[in-house]
Design an enzyme around this catalytic site. Structure first.
Site, PDB file in Angstrom:
ATOM      1  N   LYS A  78       0.811  -1.229   0.000  1.00  0.00           N
ATOM      2  CA  LYS A  78       0.000   0.000   0.000  1.00  0.00           C
ATOM      3  C   LYS A  78       0.839   1.271   0.000  1.00  0.00           C
ATOM      4  O   LYS A  78       0.355   2.318  -0.420  1.00  0.00           O
ATOM      5  CB  LYS A  78      -0.982   0.006   1.165  1.00  0.00           C
ATOM      6  N   ARG A 127      -6.352   1.693  17.659  1.00  0.00           N
ATOM      7  CA  ARG A 127      -6.850   2.056  16.334  1.00  0.00           C
ATOM      8  C   ARG A 127      -8.096   1.194  16.149  1.00  0.00           C
ATOM      9  O   ARG A 127      -8.986   1.271  16.990  1.00  0.00           O
ATOM     10  CB  ARG A 127      -5.775   1.880  15.247  1.00  0.00           C
TER      11      ARG A 127
HETATM   12  C1  PLP Z   1      -0.761  -1.075   6.613  1.00  0.00           C
HETATM   13  C2  PLP Z   1      -1.344  -2.206   7.331  1.00  0.00           C
HETATM   14  C3  PLP Z   1      -0.597  -3.360   7.514  1.00  0.00           C
HETATM   15  C4  PLP Z   1       0.851  -3.477   7.074  1.00  0.00           C
HETATM   16  O1  PLP Z   1       1.668  -2.720   7.923  1.00  0.00           O
HETATM   17  P1  PLP Z   1       3.267  -2.736   7.781  1.00  0.00           P
HETATM   18  O2  PLP Z   1       3.740  -2.095   9.026  1.00  0.00           O
HETATM   19  O3  PLP Z   1       3.599  -1.970   6.558  1.00  0.00           O
HETATM   20  O4  PLP Z   1       3.675  -4.156   7.678  1.00  0.00           O
HETATM   21  C5  PLP Z   1      -1.194  -4.422   8.158  1.00  0.00           C
HETATM   22  N1  PLP Z   1      -2.470  -4.349   8.603  1.00  0.00           N
HETATM   23  C6  PLP Z   1      -3.226  -3.265   8.442  1.00  0.00           C
HETATM   24  C7  PLP Z   1      -4.619  -3.247   8.946  1.00  0.00           C
HETATM   25  C8  PLP Z   1      -2.691  -2.146   7.802  1.00  0.00           C
HETATM   26  O5  PLP Z   1      -3.449  -1.056   7.641  1.00  0.00           O
END
Ligand code: PLP
Length: 354
Positions: free
Chosen positions: A36, A131
């Site tokens: 992402k 969160r």
């Molecule tokens: C962005 C995200 C991840 C991945 O996080 P990283 O720290 O880049 O590995 C995993 N789970 C959710 C819900 C996210 O929003």
């Protein structure tokens, strides 16, 4: 070649994803790859899915649509909790969603039934990071509710750490997640194959400090940049330089290190702060805060210092750089997550694929 540009080594990305798949596999964990930070970049998505990851996740529905159109053949998962306004499109594009609200689950159910599909839900639990997610006491009733919804398969539960509250994942917290999964299995009779133990912050626990029963990690940064994100240690075998930002010098002059005149605020309203180091050799590079979060840049050149930036100019002290520099010279940077995210998003930064 035109600058600024970000070089994306897709072979390194595939190798990093393979390394994470192997590492996690040794603990019985499957990997959801997450690109992402690359804003739906299809070459990055292809590089990640070439590595034997089981799912591809993204926080934006638009990006998942891009992947689907491009024919990516992995189950697609929306990471951000769905908006009610997007559920109809969502169930037509994605296979799985992370969900924490009954209303959302109900809307997904209606959309799935009307489109004749089954949509999978991973129920999110908040184990302290504040969160997304249901608090532990609320998980079982929500799971019961979701298990009964038509068009929905309650596929698993998940947790997120180190995003908002800076809470570290731990053996104890993940054991609590495994316990909740077992409670749900008992209460519903579902197999609940996915117990998703977090993001790249959980990587330092793999393979020996993560409880049995965690079956999935959702990994973005650790694959893209090669480091776990709690201690920022490199993951053995991963490339740390799959992305490199290159910027061109547009001015190079000896100037004082302290501004001359009565001081106000900078272009972004910040008060001045300068250290007098005398006359220094300063380079201006053709990139700025409109393109990249400058704090996330790490110069390759030993002795190069980032002084600051305005929207379109990056100002550096290059006095101590040993190699000869001139107007037109190119400086390279490693990117941290913030700089990766922004430079991949900037349409002014050229993307070069290796
Ligand atoms: C962005 C995200 C991840 C991945 O996080 P990283 O720290 O880049 O590995 C995993 N789970 C959710 C819900 C996210 O929003």
């Amino acid at each position: 070649m035109s600058y600024p540009s970000i070089t994306i080594n897709t072979k390194y990305l595939t190798e990093n994803a393979e390394t994470m798949v192997r590492l996690c596999g040794s603990a019985g964990i499957s990997v959801m790859a997450i690109g992402k930070a690359c804003c739906g970049d299809i070459s990055v998505a292809r590089a990640l899915t070439a590595a034997g990851v089981k799912w591809l996740g993204d926080s934006r529905l638009q990006n998942l649509m891009t992947f689907k159109k491009a024919g990516i053949d992995k189950p697609l998962c929306l990471l951000r909790l769905p908006m009610l306004s997007e559920v109809s499109q969502l169930v037509s594009v994605a296979d799985i969603s992370l969900v924490s609200e009954m209303a959302t689950a109900q809307a997904l159910s209606q959309a799935a039934v009307s489109q004749g599909v089954v949509h999978k839900i991973i129920l999110m639990v908040d184990l302290g990071d504040l969160r997304e997610g249901l608090l532990p006491d609320d998980v079982l009733p929500a799971a019961r509710f979701m298990a009964d919804l038509p068009g929905i398969e309650l596929h698993g539960i998940g947790v997120n750490f180190a995003c908002y509250g800076c809470v570290m994942p731990s053996y104890q917290k993940l054991e609590q997640l495994v316990g909740l999964a077992n409670d749900i299995r008992l209460a519903t009779g579902l197999s609940l194959p996915v117990v998703s133990g977090g993001n790249s912050a959980s990587v330092f626990l793999v393979p020996n400090k993560i409880p049995v029963g965690i079956t999935q990690l959702r990994l973005g940064e650790s694959i893209l940049l090669g480091r776990e994100t709690v201690y920022r240690n490199p993951v053995p075998g991963c490339h740390l330089d799959a992305f490199t930002l290159s910027c061109e010098i547009i001015e190079l002059k000896e100037k004082p290190s302290v501004p001359d005149g009565e001081l106000c605020t900078d272009a972004f309203g910040n008060p001045p702060s300068f250290v007098d180091k005398g006359i220094r050799r300063r380079a201006i590079l053709g990139i700025g805060r409109q393109d990249v979060i400058v704090d996330g840049l790490i110069p390759f050149d030993h002795g190069a210092d980032i002084l600051g930036a305005s929207s379109d100019h990056l100002i550096m002290d290059v006095t101590d750089v040993a190699r000869p520099l001139e107007v037109g010279s190119v400086l390279k940077f490693n990117v941290q997550y913030s700089a990766l995210l922004t430079s991949m998003q900037s349409s002014y930064v050229n993307k070069i694929y290796l």
